[in-house]
Design a protein around this motif. Sequence first.
Motif, short mmCIF file in Angstrom:
data_model
loop_
_atom_site.label_atom_id
_atom_site.label_comp_id
_atom_site.label_asym_id
_atom_site.label_seq_id
_atom_site.Cartn_x
_atom_site.Cartn_y
_atom_site.Cartn_z
N LEU A 1 -6.53 1.13 -3.60
CA LEU A 1 -6.18 -0.29 -3.57
C LEU A 1 -7.36 -1.09 -3.04
O LEU A 1 -7.95 -0.75 -2.02
N ALA B 1 0.83 -1.20 0.00
CA ALA B 1 0.00 0.00 0.00
C ALA B 1 0.87 1.26 0.00
O ALA B 1 0.57 2.23 -0.69
N ALA C 1 -11.17 4.16 -3.39
CA ALA C 1 -9.94 3.58 -2.83
C ALA C 1 -8.90 3.40 -3.93
O ALA C 1 -9.23 3.08 -5.08
N ALA D 1 -0.98 4.44 -1.99
CA ALA D 1 -2.40 4.41 -1.64
C ALA D 1 -2.66 5.22 -0.37
O ALA D 1 -1.82 5.27 0.53
N VAL E 1 -7.79 2.15 1.33
CA VAL E 1 -7.76 0.74 0.95
C VAL E 1 -9.14 0.13 1.21
O VAL E 1 -9.68 0.25 2.31
#
Length: 231
Positions: A131, A76, A129, A81, A84
Amino acid sequence: MAELHKIIASVKDALGAGARSNNSHAAEATAAVPVSPSAQRAELASAFTRELEEVGGKFLGIVTPSELSNRIVSLAGDIGAKTVALGQGIASDMDAIGEALERADFRIVRTVPVADTERAAMRARVAEAELGIAEADFAIASTGTLAVVSNPQRPSSLTLLPPASLVIVQIDRVMANLAAVLAELGPNGVAANRLTLITGPSRTADIEKRIVLGVHGPKSLHVIVVWPHDD
């Protein structure tokens, strides 16, 4: 239901015919040597990795359950990111993964069953998001494909909407081919569930026949295989 049985049988027959075309003496010699379950799983994982990378997927390695959360937090961070989206696991502890991500200051969107009137809002949160994380029901070694059964806790939006997708799969769920997956699911399982087959990141050909990634799904696909210590 009878048609599904016919499909499974025809896939098995086709695969069997290909195997029989190999040198029969070599096959008999190989069959005479006992192979441990761990060696068989390692071979399937190796084949899956090779095929996954051939179709543009990124293999992040084989980890133990205790190593999984740290590996996901690292991914991540690597892809930049901030949010998530996380679905329910099959064998993996997704609560522990979510807590590890939160401790690392990532915002978490947890997919939960919602009323029909709230599904659009849930999809929108997942789409925001960077990810999406899901656990696959099976991986297919022969094609590098992931098979994910969708349900309210693991909606298909997890693997379709975020620009980066991470799929976790247990080592004992890496199957040789599609026929083996269909046999594991069984006719009732296939009929009662929505099965998504993922082979690499999303690909689309533009008008000039150039391949563009990520137009209708994730631009990147990452896979982690989990192998328990005692297996």
